[in-house]
Design a protein around this motif. Structure first.
Motif, PDB file in Angstrom:
ATOM      1  N   GLU A   1      -5.227   1.658  -2.734  1.00  0.00           N
ATOM      2  CA  GLU A   1      -6.727   1.416  -1.686  1.00  0.00           C
ATOM      3  C   GLU A   1      -7.153   0.005  -1.792  1.00  0.00           C
ATOM      4  O   GLU A   1      -7.491  -0.358  -0.705  1.00  0.00           O
ATOM      5  CB  GLU A   1      -7.549   2.363  -2.222  1.00  0.00           C
ATOM      6  CG  GLU A   1      -9.057   2.250  -1.535  1.00  0.00           C
ATOM      7  CD  GLU A   1     -10.039   3.283  -2.125  1.00  0.00           C
ATOM      8  OE1 GLU A   1     -11.077   3.099  -1.539  1.00  0.00           O
ATOM      9  OE2 GLU A   1      -9.678   3.735  -3.177  1.00  0.00           O
TER      10      GLU A   1
ATOM     11  N   ALA B   1      -4.935  -1.435   1.234  1.00  0.00           N
ATOM     12  CA  ALA B   1      -5.113  -0.964   2.229  1.00  0.00           C
ATOM     13  C   ALA B   1      -6.426  -1.584   2.956  1.00  0.00           C
ATOM     14  O   ALA B   1      -6.693  -1.933   3.957  1.00  0.00           O
ATOM     15  CB  ALA B   1      -5.431   0.614   2.303  1.00  0.00           C
ATOM     16  N   ASN B   2      -7.320  -2.053   1.935  1.00  0.00           N
ATOM     17  CA  ASN B   2      -8.733  -2.706   2.316  1.00  0.00           C
ATOM     18  C   ASN B   2      -8.088  -4.349   2.610  1.00  0.00           C
ATOM     19  O   ASN B   2      -8.787  -4.762   3.685  1.00  0.00           O
ATOM     20  CB  ASN B   2      -9.482  -3.052   1.115  1.00  0.00           C
ATOM     21  CG  ASN B   2     -10.274  -1.536   0.976  1.00  0.00           C
ATOM     22  OD1 ASN B   2     -10.307  -0.701   1.905  1.00  0.00           O
ATOM     23  ND2 ASN B   2     -10.611  -1.172  -0.414  1.00  0.00           N
TER      24      ASN B   2
ATOM     25  N   LYS C   1       1.233   4.001  -3.262  1.00  0.00           N
ATOM     26  CA  LYS C   1       0.786   5.151  -2.994  1.00  0.00           C
ATOM     27  C   LYS C   1       1.767   6.164  -3.399  1.00  0.00           C
ATOM     28  O   LYS C   1       1.562   7.092  -3.931  1.00  0.00           O
ATOM     29  CB  LYS C   1       0.249   5.253  -1.576  1.00  0.00           C
ATOM     30  CG  LYS C   1      -0.578   6.620  -1.204  1.00  0.00           C
ATOM     31  CD  LYS C   1      -1.020   6.739  -0.033  1.00  0.00           C
ATOM     32  CE  LYS C   1      -1.739   7.744   0.432  1.00  0.00           C
ATOM     33  NZ  LYS C   1      -2.409   7.868   1.754  1.00  0.00           N
TER      34      LYS C   1
ATOM     35  N   LYS D   1       0.616  -1.330  -0.096  1.00  0.00           N
ATOM     36  CA  LYS D   1       0.064   0.060   0.027  1.00  0.00           C
ATOM     37  C   LYS D   1       0.804   1.141   0.030  1.00  0.00           C
ATOM     38  O   LYS D   1       0.660   2.329  -0.887  1.00  0.00           O
ATOM     39  CB  LYS D   1      -0.962  -0.039   1.118  1.00  0.00           C
ATOM     40  CG  LYS D   1      -1.799   1.334   1.322  1.00  0.00           C
ATOM     41  CD  LYS D   1      -2.124   1.337   2.675  1.00  0.00           C
ATOM     42  CE  LYS D   1      -0.996   2.130   3.567  1.00  0.00           C
ATOM     43  NZ  LYS D   1      -1.433   2.349   5.090  1.00  0.00           N
TER      44      LYS D   1
END
Length: 401
Positions: free
Chosen positions: A375, A378-379, A366, A362
Motif C-alpha cells: 500500500e 501504491a501511494n 502484494k 507494489k
C-alpha cells in the motif's frame, strides 16, 4: 432489400447535408442473450459498440460521428445497435468472447452470435458509413473475404481486400498469415517493384514469409530505390512487432507453431547484427525461457543485460522483464525482482521509470502478502503520477496486480 435501403439512406444523407444535425444512433439496452434473440427474430445484424469509460476516441466517435444525421439514419434503420462498457456488467465476458483488445472496437454480429465484420479505431463519418456498407454485403465483410480466401481465391483483389479488412480489424497476426500466402506466391523479383513494395509496407508483417526474407536480403537495393530511412524503419518495426507477437502467443498458448516459425526466422534474419538486434534477440530469449519455465536462465539473461554497458534502454528492458517474473514465475524469484528494482533505481532513473519501479514493487510486495508495504508503494506511485501530471509528463500504464 438491405442494399436498396442503404442506397436510399446514403442518397438522403447527401440531400440533408445542409440541414441541422439533430439525430443520433439509438442503442437498445438489454442483456446479450436478449439482444441476440431480437436480432434473429428481426433478421438484423447487430452493431456492437465495445467501449470503455476512459477511451478518448470512443467519446469522440459518440459525440462527432454517431450524431450525424446520415450515420444515425443508416444505423437506426438497418442495424440493432447495442453498446457495452468492456469493464462493467457483461462487458468483461463479452470482451473475452469476442477477443476485444483495443478501443473503440466495432463488431457487426449476426443473430447466431458470429462476427461478420469488425473495425477498430476512430474514423470520419464517411469512412464509418462505408464500413457499415461492407457489413451488409457478405462478399465484402471480413467473414466473407475469409471464406473466399480460405477456399483458394488468392487473387490480388481478394487478398488485398482481405488484408485491408484484417488491418482495420486490428488483426495483425491473421493479416500476417494471409500476407505470407499472397506475397510468397509472387515472383520474387516482382517484390522489388514499387506497387508490390508499397503493399508489403502496409501488409507484409510476417518475418517467417519467404518474401520478407527476400526483401531483407535485398535491403541495400531497396534503400537505393526507396530511401534508407523508410526501408530500415519498415524492417525494424516489423521485426520488433513480431517479437512481441511471439511473446503474446507463448503467454496465451495460442498459435504456437506460427510463433515458433516467427522466432526461428527472426533469429536467422538478425544473425547479421543490426543496431536493434541485441534487444530483440534478448527478448526472444526471455520469451522462450518463460514459456519453458526456465526461470534460472531467465534471471541469468536479465543479469547479463544489466551488466552489458552497450545495451540500449536496459532499464526499461529490465523493468519489463521483472514484471513478467511477477506475473508468471514462482515466488522464489521475487527476490531477483526487488534486486533489479534497486539496481535500476540506483542508476538514477527518470520520473517515468520511478513510477514503473513503484508499481513493480507494489505488485511484488502484494503477491508476497506484505500488504502494508504494498500500500505504501501504491501511494508512492500515485504521488509520482501526480508530480508527472503537474509537469506535463507522460506516465506509464498501471500494471494489473
Amino acid at each position: 432489400m438491405k442494399r436498396k435501403l442503404l442506397t436510399l439512406i446514403l442518397s438522403s444523407g447527401i440531400l440533408m447535408g445542409a440541414n441541422a444535425q439533430n439525430r443520433e444512433i439509438s442503442f437498445k439496452e438489454a442483456d446479450w442473450k436478449t439482444q441476440l434473440a431480437t436480432a434473429k427474430k428481426e433478421n438484423k445484424i447487430i452493431f456492437f459498440d465495445a467501449y470503455t469509460s476512459w477511451c478518448g476516441p470512443c467519446k469522440m466517435m459518440a459525440k462527432d460521428v454517431f450524431t450525424k444525421d446520415n450515420v444515425a439514419d443508416l444505423f437506426n434503420q438497418t442495424f440493432l445497435n447495442v453498446k457495452y462498457d468492456m469493464e462493467k456488467g457483461e462487458g468483461p465476458a463479452l470482451k473475452d468472447k469476442y477477443e476485444v483488445s483495443a478501443y473503440p472496437t466495432y463488431l457487426f454480429i449476426n443473430g447466431d452470435g458470429e462476427v461478420v465484420h469488425k473495425i477498430v479505431g476512430s474514423m470520419s463519418a464517411p469512412e464509418f458509413i462505408a464500413e457499415a456498407g461492407k457489413a451488409l454485403k457478405p462478399e465484402t465483410t471480413t467473414f466473407g473475404l475469409a471464406k473466399k480466401f480460405n477456399s483458394g481465391d488468392h487473387s490480388q483483389a481478394t487478398s488485398v481486400a482481405y488484408m485491408e479488412a484484417l488491418d482495420k480489424a486490428y488483426e495483425a497476426d491473421k493479416m500476417g498469415a494471409v500476407a505470407k500466402v499472397y506475397f510468397d506466391a509472387l515472383p520474387q523479383a516482382s517484390l522489388m517493384e514499387a506497387a508490390n513494395w508499397e503493399l508489403a509496407l502496409k501488409y507484409l508483417n510476417n518475418p517467417a514469409a519467404q518474401s520478407f526474407a527476400y526483401l531483407y536480403a535485398n535491403k541495400g537495393e531497396l534503400e537505393k530505390k526507396y530511401g534508407a530511412d523508410k526501408v530500415n524503419m519498415y524492417f525494424m518495426r516489423t521485426i520488433s512487432s513480431s517479437v512481441h507477437s511471439v511473446k503474446r502467443s507463448y503467454e496465451k498458448k495460442t498459435d504456437l507453431k506460427a510463433a515458433a516459425e516467427k522466432a526461428a526466422a527472426i533469429r536467422k534474419l538478425l544473425s547479421t547484427e543490426t543496431n536493434y538486434s541485441k534487444p530483440l534477440l534478448a527478448q526472444l530469449d526471455l520469451t522462450e525461457f518463460a514459456a519453458a519455465n526456465k526461470w534460472d536462465k531467465f534471471v541469468s539473461k536479465v543479469d547479463a543485460v544489466w551488466g552489458d554497458a552497450d545495451f540500449k534502454n536496459k532499464a526499461s528492458f529490465v523493468i519489463t522483464a521483472a514484471n513478467d517474473v511477477v506475473t508468471a514465475a514462482p515466488t522464489q524469484y521475487y527476490k531477483d525482482v526487488l534486486r533489479w528494482a534497486d539496481q535500476v533505481e540506483q542508476n538514477n532513473p527518470n520520473l517515468f521509470a520511478n513510477i514503473q519501479l513503484a508499481d513493480l514493487r507494489k505488485r511484488t510486495l502484494k503477491k508476497q502478502g506484505k500488504m502494508a508495504e504494498a500500500e505504501a508503494m501504491a501511494n508512492k506511485a500515485q504521488d509520482l503520477r501526480k508530480e508527472a501530471a503537474q509537469k506535463g509528463q507522460m506516465t506509464p500504464p498501471m500494471m494489473k496486480d
